[in-house]
Design a protein around this motif. Structure first.
Motif, PDB file in Angstrom:
ATOM      1  N   ILE A  58       1.092  -1.090  -0.028  1.00  0.00           N
ATOM      2  CA  ILE A  58       0.142   0.005  -0.033  1.00  0.00           C
ATOM      3  C   ILE A  58       0.942   1.274  -0.039  1.00  0.00           C
ATOM      4  CG2 ILE A  58      -1.798   1.259   1.330  1.00  0.00           C
ATOM      5  CD1 ILE A  58      -2.628  -1.528   2.372  1.00  0.00           C
ATOM      6  N   ASP A  62      -1.946   6.588  -0.145  1.00  0.00           N
ATOM      7  CA  ASP A  62      -3.125   5.980  -0.113  1.00  0.00           C
ATOM      8  C   ASP A  62      -3.664   5.799   1.052  1.00  0.00           C
ATOM      9  OD1 ASP A  62      -3.057   5.502  -2.948  1.00  0.00           O
ATOM     10  OD2 ASP A  62      -2.406   3.541  -2.848  1.00  0.00           O
ATOM     11  N   ILE A  63      -2.915   6.186   2.131  1.00  0.00           N
ATOM     12  CA  ILE A  63      -3.467   5.913   3.706  1.00  0.00           C
ATOM     13  C   ILE A  63      -3.941   7.358   4.052  1.00  0.00           C
ATOM     14  CG2 ILE A  63      -2.496   5.529   5.938  1.00  0.00           C
ATOM     15  CD1 ILE A  63      -0.381   3.712   4.585  1.00  0.00           C
ATOM     16  N   ASN A  64      -5.066   7.435   4.811  1.00  0.00           N
ATOM     17  CA  ASN A  64      -5.745   8.531   5.366  1.00  0.00           C
ATOM     18  C   ASN A  64      -4.884   8.807   6.848  1.00  0.00           C
ATOM     19  OD1 ASN A  64      -7.235  10.265   6.613  1.00  0.00           O
ATOM     20  ND2 ASN A  64      -9.120   9.589   6.108  1.00  0.00           N
ATOM     21  N   TRP A  65      -3.828   9.229   6.966  1.00  0.00           N
ATOM     22  CA  TRP A  65      -3.278   9.505   8.303  1.00  0.00           C
ATOM     23  C   TRP A  65      -3.771  10.252   9.266  1.00  0.00           C
ATOM     24  CZ3 TRP A  65       0.664   6.174   8.781  1.00  0.00           C
ATOM     25  CH2 TRP A  65       1.458   5.756   7.620  1.00  0.00           C
ATOM     26  N   LEU A  68      -7.082   6.718  11.026  1.00  0.00           N
ATOM     27  CA  LEU A  68      -6.319   5.337  10.788  1.00  0.00           C
ATOM     28  C   LEU A  68      -7.418   4.096  11.514  1.00  0.00           C
ATOM     29  CD1 LEU A  68      -2.795   6.151  11.913  1.00  0.00           C
ATOM     30  CD2 LEU A  68      -3.579   5.826   9.625  1.00  0.00           C
ATOM     31  N   SER A  69      -8.653   4.660  11.882  1.00  0.00           N
ATOM     32  CA  SER A  69      -9.488   3.651  12.367  1.00  0.00           C
ATOM     33  C   SER A  69      -9.915   2.802  11.492  1.00  0.00           C
ATOM     34  CB  SER A  69     -10.642   4.490  12.833  1.00  0.00           C
ATOM     35  OG  SER A  69     -11.337   5.164  12.131  1.00  0.00           O
ATOM     36  N   SER A  70     -10.036   2.995  10.010  1.00  0.00           N
ATOM     37  CA  SER A  70     -10.598   2.076   9.200  1.00  0.00           C
ATOM     38  C   SER A  70      -9.673   1.237   8.530  1.00  0.00           C
ATOM     39  CB  SER A  70     -11.037   2.985   7.821  1.00  0.00           C
ATOM     40  OG  SER A  70      -9.901   3.754   7.511  1.00  0.00           O
ATOM     41  N   TYR A  71      -8.329   1.277   9.223  1.00  0.00           N
ATOM     42  CA  TYR A  71      -7.310   0.125   8.734  1.00  0.00           C
ATOM     43  C   TYR A  71      -6.981  -0.826  10.029  1.00  0.00           C
ATOM     44  CZ  TYR A  71      -6.402   3.737   5.679  1.00  0.00           C
ATOM     45  OH  TYR A  71      -6.502   4.716   4.469  1.00  0.00           O
TER      46      TYR A  71
END
Length: 72
Positions: A58, A62-65, A68-71
Motif C-alpha cells: 500500500i 493511499d493512507i488517510n493518516w 487510521l481507525s478504518s485500517y
C-alpha cells in the motif's frame, strides 16, 4: 551482506584503531560520492522492493493518516 563486504570488514578489523577510522571515513566518502541522497538500491534491495509491491503493498499516499481507525 556480500562476501566482498564481509572480507573488507575482516581486513579492516585487523587494522590499528587509527587506521580503522581512516578506512571507515574513506569508505563513507566513496558511498556518499556514489549515492549522496541514499536513493540508489542494490540489486537485492530492488528485488525485495519489487516483491513487496507485488504482494499487496500500500502506497503511503493511499493512507488517510488523519483517520487510521478504518485500517484496524
Amino acid at each position: 551482506m556480500s562476501n566482498i563486504a564481509m572480507d573488507a570488514a575482516r581486513l579492516m578489523d585487523m587494522l590499528p584503531d587509527e587506521d580503522k577510522s581512516f578506512a571507515y571515513e574513506f569508505i563513507k566518502k566513496l558511498v556518499l560520492a556514489w549515492d549522496p541522497d541514499f536513493t540508489k538500491v542494490t540489486p537485492e534491495e530492488a528485488s525485495r522492493i519489487d516483491a513487496a509491491e507485488k504482494s499487496g503493498f500500500i502506497a503511503d499516499s493511499d493512507i488517510n493518516w488523519n483517520d487510521l481507525s478504518s485500517y484496524a
